[in-house]
Motif scaffolding. Structure first.
Motif, PDB file in Angstrom:
ATOM      1  N   GLN A  94      87.886   2.925  26.750  1.00 17.09           N
ATOM      2  CA  GLN A  94      88.764   2.688  25.605  1.00 17.09           C
ATOM      3  C   GLN A  94      88.773   1.221  25.197  1.00 17.09           C
ATOM      4  OE1 GLN A  94      92.935   3.605  26.190  1.00 17.09           O
ATOM      5  NE2 GLN A  94      93.202   4.197  24.058  1.00 17.09           N
ATOM      6  N   LEU A  95      88.917   0.324  26.165  1.00 17.26           N
ATOM      7  CA  LEU A  95      88.898  -1.105  25.865  1.00 17.26           C
ATOM      8  C   LEU A  95      87.491  -1.559  25.499  1.00 17.26           C
ATOM      9  CD1 LEU A  95      90.364  -3.815  25.733  1.00 17.26           C
ATOM     10  CD2 LEU A  95      89.949  -4.087  28.184  1.00 17.26           C
ATOM     11  N   ARG A  96      86.495  -0.951  26.115  1.00 11.94           N
ATOM     12  CA  ARG A  96      85.100  -1.341  25.858  1.00 11.94           C
ATOM     13  C   ARG A  96      84.743  -1.118  24.395  1.00 11.94           C
ATOM     14  NH1 ARG A  96      80.585   1.619  29.354  1.00 11.94           N
ATOM     15  NH2 ARG A  96      81.906   0.743  30.982  1.00 11.94           N
ATOM     16  N   LYS A  97      85.195   0.002  23.831  1.00 11.02           N
ATOM     17  CA  LYS A  97      84.885   0.287  22.435  1.00 11.02           C
ATOM     18  C   LYS A  97      85.465  -0.772  21.507  1.00 11.02           C
ATOM     19  CE  LYS A  97      84.490   5.338  22.789  1.00 11.02           C
ATOM     20  NZ  LYS A  97      85.071   6.645  22.365  1.00 11.02           N
ATOM     21  N   THR A  98      86.596  -1.334  21.885  1.00 10.18           N
ATOM     22  CA  THR A  98      87.260  -2.325  21.040  1.00 10.18           C
ATOM     23  C   THR A  98      86.516  -3.649  21.026  1.00 10.18           C
ATOM     24  OG1 THR A  98      89.420  -1.322  21.457  1.00 10.18           O
ATOM     25  CG2 THR A  98      89.408  -3.596  20.653  1.00 10.18           C
ATOM     26  N   ILE A  99      86.100  -4.118  22.209  1.00 12.02           N
ATOM     27  CA  ILE A  99      85.540  -5.477  22.298  1.00 12.02           C
ATOM     28  C   ILE A  99      84.024  -5.495  22.483  1.00 12.02           C
ATOM     29  CG2 ILE A  99      87.672  -6.509  23.123  1.00 12.02           C
ATOM     30  CD1 ILE A  99      86.672  -6.307  25.934  1.00 12.02           C
ATOM     31  N   ALA A 100      83.376  -4.363  22.243  1.00  8.80           N
ATOM     32  CA  ALA A 100      81.913  -4.339  22.289  1.00  8.80           C
ATOM     33  C   ALA A 100      81.312  -4.746  20.950  1.00  8.80           C
ATOM     34  CB  ALA A 100      81.418  -2.950  22.687  1.00  8.80           C
ATOM     35  N   SER A 101      82.163  -4.952  19.950  1.00  7.05           N
ATOM     36  CA  SER A 101      81.683  -5.318  18.623  1.00  7.05           C
ATOM     37  C   SER A 101      82.709  -6.213  17.938  1.00  7.05           C
ATOM     38  CB  SER A 101      81.443  -4.066  17.770  1.00  7.05           C
ATOM     39  OG  SER A 101      82.672  -3.449  17.446  1.00  7.05           O
ATOM     40  N   THR A 102      82.305  -6.732  16.796  1.00  9.89           N
ATOM     41  CA  THR A 102      83.213  -7.564  15.984  1.00  9.89           C
ATOM     42  C   THR A 102      83.831  -6.753  14.854  1.00  9.89           C
ATOM     43  OG1 THR A 102      81.343  -8.294  14.611  1.00  9.89           O
ATOM     44  CG2 THR A 102      81.939  -9.684  16.495  1.00  9.89           C
ATOM     45  N   ASN A 103      83.988  -5.454  15.067  1.00  6.65           N
ATOM     46  CA  ASN A 103      84.532  -4.583  14.015  1.00  6.65           C
ATOM     47  C   ASN A 103      85.937  -4.990  13.582  1.00  6.65           C
ATOM     48  OD1 ASN A 103      82.283  -3.044  13.727  1.00  6.65           O
ATOM     49  ND2 ASN A 103      83.069  -1.236  14.764  1.00  6.65           N
ATOM     50  N   VAL A 104      86.674  -5.620  14.501  1.00  7.85           N
ATOM     51  CA  VAL A 104      88.033  -6.061  14.137  1.00  7.85           C
ATOM     52  C   VAL A 104      87.971  -7.050  12.979  1.00  7.85           C
ATOM     53  CG1 VAL A 104      90.067  -7.286  14.947  1.00  7.85           C
ATOM     54  CG2 VAL A 104      88.919  -5.671  16.458  1.00  7.85           C
ATOM     55  N   ILE A 105      87.026  -7.982  13.041  1.00 12.16           N
ATOM     56  CA  ILE A 105      86.881  -8.953  11.950  1.00 12.16           C
ATOM     57  C   ILE A 105      86.321  -8.280  10.710  1.00 12.16           C
ATOM     58  CG2 ILE A 105      85.788 -11.119  11.249  1.00 12.16           C
ATOM     59  CD1 ILE A 105      85.802 -12.029  14.089  1.00 12.16           C
ATOM     60  N   GLU A 106      85.361  -7.353  10.900  1.00  6.81           N
ATOM     61  CA  GLU A 106      84.808  -6.617   9.760  1.00  6.81           C
ATOM     62  C   GLU A 106      85.920  -5.887   9.017  1.00  6.81           C
ATOM     63  OE1 GLU A 106      81.749  -6.610   8.726  1.00  6.81           O
ATOM     64  OE2 GLU A 106      80.596  -7.467  10.367  1.00  6.81           O
ATOM     65  N   SER A 107      86.861  -5.317   9.768  1.00  3.25           N
ATOM     66  CA  SER A 107      87.989  -4.630   9.152  1.00  3.25           C
ATOM     67  C   SER A 107      88.856  -5.593   8.350  1.00  3.25           C
ATOM     68  CB  SER A 107      88.828  -3.941  10.235  1.00  3.25           C
ATOM     69  OG  SER A 107      89.976  -3.341   9.683  1.00  3.25           O
ATOM     70  N   ALA A 108      89.063  -6.789   8.904  1.00  4.98           N
ATOM     71  CA  ALA A 108      89.846  -7.802   8.187  1.00  4.98           C
ATOM     72  C   ALA A 108      89.134  -8.230   6.908  1.00  4.98           C
ATOM     73  CB  ALA A 108      90.093  -9.006   9.091  1.00  4.98           C
ATOM     74  N   PHE A 109      87.801  -8.332   6.961  1.00  2.00           N
ATOM     75  CA  PHE A 109      87.050  -8.729   5.775  1.00  2.00           C
ATOM     76  C   PHE A 109      87.129  -7.669   4.678  1.00  2.00           C
ATOM     77  CE2 PHE A 109      84.542 -12.093   8.055  1.00  2.00           C
ATOM     78  CZ  PHE A 109      84.846 -13.102   7.155  1.00  2.00           C
ATOM     79  N   SER A 110      87.279  -6.413   5.053  1.00  2.00           N
ATOM     80  CA  SER A 110      87.430  -5.372   4.025  1.00  2.00           C
ATOM     81  C   SER A 110      88.726  -5.577   3.252  1.00  2.00           C
ATOM     82  CB  SER A 110      87.401  -3.990   4.682  1.00  2.00           C
ATOM     83  OG  SER A 110      88.541  -3.774   5.498  1.00  2.00           O
ATOM     84  N   ILE A 111      89.760  -6.059   3.941  1.00  2.00           N
ATOM     85  CA  ILE A 111      91.026  -6.363   3.265  1.00  2.00           C
ATOM     86  C   ILE A 111      90.861  -7.588   2.371  1.00  2.00           C
ATOM     87  CG2 ILE A 111      93.436  -7.065   3.626  1.00  2.00           C
ATOM     88  CD1 ILE A 111      93.436  -5.359   6.139  1.00  2.00           C
ATOM     89  N   VAL A 112      90.084  -8.573   2.839  1.00  2.00           N
ATOM     90  CA  VAL A 112      89.809  -9.756   2.021  1.00  2.00           C
ATOM     91  C   VAL A 112      89.132  -9.347   0.716  1.00  2.00           C
ATOM     92  CG1 VAL A 112      88.442 -11.868   1.870  1.00  2.00           C
ATOM     93  CG2 VAL A 112      89.688 -11.349   3.965  1.00  2.00           C
ATOM     94  N   GLU A 113      88.184  -8.427   0.792  1.00  2.00           N
ATOM     95  CA  GLU A 113      87.496  -7.971  -0.416  1.00  2.00           C
ATOM     96  C   GLU A 113      88.467  -7.314  -1.388  1.00  2.00           C
ATOM     97  OE1 GLU A 113      84.360  -5.461   0.860  1.00  2.00           O
ATOM     98  OE2 GLU A 113      83.153  -7.084   1.718  1.00  2.00           O
ATOM     99  N   GLN A 114      89.415  -6.541  -0.869  1.00  2.00           N
ATOM    100  CA  GLN A 114      90.414  -5.913  -1.744  1.00  2.00           C
ATOM    101  C   GLN A 114      91.287  -6.967  -2.415  1.00  2.00           C
ATOM    102  OE1 GLN A 114      92.665  -3.030   0.478  1.00  2.00           O
ATOM    103  NE2 GLN A 114      90.846  -2.013   1.281  1.00  2.00           N
ATOM    104  N   VAL A 115      91.687  -7.968  -1.644  1.00  2.00           N
ATOM    105  CA  VAL A 115      92.554  -9.023  -2.174  1.00  2.00           C
ATOM    106  C   VAL A 115      91.846  -9.818  -3.262  1.00  2.00           C
ATOM    107  CG1 VAL A 115      93.620 -11.236  -1.569  1.00  2.00           C
ATOM    108  CG2 VAL A 115      94.010  -9.240  -0.121  1.00  2.00           C
ATOM    109  N   CYS A 116      90.544 -10.034  -3.081  1.00  2.00           N
ATOM    110  CA  CYS A 116      89.786 -10.915  -3.984  1.00  2.00           C
ATOM    111  C   CYS A 116      89.153 -10.179  -5.160  1.00  2.00           C
ATOM    112  CB  CYS A 116      88.695 -11.650  -3.201  1.00  2.00           C
ATOM    113  SG  CYS A 116      89.309 -12.737  -1.901  1.00  2.00           S
ATOM    114  N   ARG A 117      89.400  -8.895  -5.292  1.00  2.00           N
ATOM    115  CA  ARG A 117      88.674  -8.137  -6.312  1.00  2.00           C
ATOM    116  C   ARG A 117      89.030  -8.555  -7.740  1.00  2.00           C
ATOM    117  NH1 ARG A 117      92.623  -4.686  -4.332  1.00  2.00           N
ATOM    118  NH2 ARG A 117      94.054  -3.776  -5.873  1.00  2.00           N
ATOM    119  N   ASN A 118      90.180  -9.178  -7.945  1.00  2.00           N
ATOM    120  CA  ASN A 118      90.574  -9.588  -9.297  1.00  2.00           C
ATOM    121  C   ASN A 118      90.039 -10.964  -9.683  1.00  2.00           C
ATOM    122  OD1 ASN A 118      92.042  -7.301 -10.054  1.00  2.00           O
ATOM    123  ND2 ASN A 118      93.883  -8.005  -8.997  1.00  2.00           N
ATOM    124  N   VAL A 119      89.415 -11.670  -8.744  1.00  2.00           N
ATOM    125  CA  VAL A 119      88.864 -12.990  -9.059  1.00  2.00           C
ATOM    126  C   VAL A 119      87.532 -12.796  -9.767  1.00  2.00           C
ATOM    127  CG1 VAL A 119      88.166 -15.231  -8.152  1.00  2.00           C
ATOM    128  CG2 VAL A 119      89.984 -13.932  -7.015  1.00  2.00           C
TER     129      VAL A 119
END
Length: 432
Positions: A350-375
């Motif tokens: 369970q913990l291995r799946k979380t920290i075996a990748s940088t998906n946490v940051i990728e998920s945050a970047f998806s929110i950044v894209e939503q926030v910046c879509r009006n620029v």
């Protein structure tokens, strides 16, 4: 360093508070019922808004009376005088509303600031409101139309809203980039960089020992290079992050990130290369027909719990790729051992799946894209950092504890044991 007008403003507000505490004077407001009924026909909100404006005027008049005295009363020791009024504004619900503010001057012709007025027209709530609205997806062009609550409200034009957002986003970015990390216990540090509007943004995210996630910092560069990442890590060091503590470093696989981490954390740092990036890099060398079978074997290898079994499966796939596509095989072989660090540390799945990748940051970047879509237009300077930083803060508010956070003590124990073993090996080599 505070400017003179800021000092005077604080002094005026303090004097108003002292006046309110001394004797607790009252302010009475009388409103004609017919006028109130007219407001109510437009809704309770209109009644609250209009009554609020009149209450503000009464508060300012009460403060003037406290400073100058009642009208038409002679005062031999008078030091201040009424000086008419002038147009001003108050900030209500994120918009400027015009009001008439009374003026007071001393006998030696110095303007006296009113603490009540300074409270009414403070800019912080306005800039904060603009930031919050834009983060929710409201554009600067439609801001005034969407939030206008007073017919006479002004300062809602696109240019004015942009200025308020620039001010607010600069302050948000500054606060994020200056967070002290001395007392932050980070067991895993994730670093990922992504292209964003012609530039690369490198982001550092920390996972605390309690499983909570925190955005630690960002850096902008033309490419994903060791200099940019090194500056990011150097900033974390200056803010108090201890690189001597055992910690897992989860990277997207770029050599620049690995070299930068080893510079600050040492060659023995536990580095986990992102398995998702590795799979993506390998598949990019293959045809559409070849990708499904190879992806299935890669997923199966990384899903194995045993380190030896996972390594054997990857080596088998590497040999197969040498016959199928040597470039894909070389991509898999490069840094393959570091993609299995979570296996080597014997972490629960369970913990291995979380920290075996940088998906946490990728998920945050998806929110950044939503926030910046009006620029619509991107300019040089700090615009990208401000917008990306704001988007990351929005993402941070939505963060939950990582899956498997109760297993983090096992990660820390394994890291400490691994660090101790590596230190002993280095010591023996130096002795020999």
């Amino acid at each position: 360093m505070k400017k003179p007008y800021q000092i005077e403003t604080q002094r005026a507000v303090k004097q108003l508070a002292e006046m309110a505490a001394d004797g607790n004077p009252s302010v009475q407001m009388m409103l004609p019922l017919a006028e109130m009924m007219g407001w109510l026909r437009k809704g309770v909100g209109e009644l609250v808004r209009q009554a609020g404006l009149q209450l503000m005027d009464l508060m300012m008049q009460a403060e003037v009376e406290e400073l100058v005295g009642k009208r038409s009363q002679r005062q031999e020791d008078r030091t201040t005088n009424r000086w008419g009024s002038e147009r001003g504004y108050c900030v209500v619900m994120g918009q400027k509303v015009a009001i008439q503010r009374p003026r007071v001057r001393t006998t030696d012709d110095q303007e006296v600031r009113l603490g009540s007025y300074e409270l009414f027209h403070r800019g912080e709530p306005l800039t904060e409101t603009v930031w919050e609205k834009l983060m929710l997806g409201l554009s600067t062009r439609k801001y005034g139309e969407a939030v206008r609550q007073f017919r006479e409200a002004y300062g809602l034009e696109k240019s004015a809203i942009s200025e308020h957002f620039i001010e607010a986003s600069k302050e948000k970015l500054k606060q994020m980039m200056e967070r002290r990390l001395d007392k932050t216990r980070i067991c895993a540090l994730l670093i990922d960089a992504t292209p964003f509007q012609g530039q690369h943004l490198a982001v550092a995210l920390g996972i605390n020992e309690d499983g909570r996630k925190t955005i630690l910092g960002i850096r902008q560069g033309a490419t994903e290079n060791a200099t940019v990442v090194g500056e990011l890590l150097g900033d974390l060091l200056e803010r108090g992050l201890d690189f001597t503590e055992p910690r897992l470093y989860v990277l997207d696989g770029a050599k620049a990130l690995t070299s930068a981490v080893k510079k600050y954390a040492g060659d023995s740092a536990a580095i986990q290369r992102c398995q998702v990036h590795k799979r993506r890099n390998v598949l990019d060398h293959l045809t559409e027909e070849q990708k499904p079978a190879v992806a299935k074997k890669l997923n199966a290898a990384y899903a194995l719990e045993n380190y030896d079994a996972a390594k054997q499966a990857l080596n088998t796939l590497h040999r197969e790729l040498m016959d199928l596509n040597p470039s894909a095989a070389r991509s898999l072989g490069e840094g393959m051992e570091e993609t299995l660090t979570v296996h080597r540390l014997h972490l629960p799945m369970q913990l291995r799946k979380t920290i075996a990748s940088t998906n946490v940051i990728e998920s945050a970047f998806s929110i950044v894209e939503q926030v910046c879509r009006n620029v619509k237009r991107w300019h040089d300077g700090d615009q990208r950092e401000r917008w990306v930083g704001s988007g990351l803060l929005v993402a941070e508010k939505q963060f939950r504890r990582v899956q498997g956070y109760k297993q983090i003590p096992m990660l820390i124990k394994e890291l400490e044991a691994t660090t101790s073993t590596k230190a002993q090996v280095v010591k023996k080599r130096k002795a020999s």
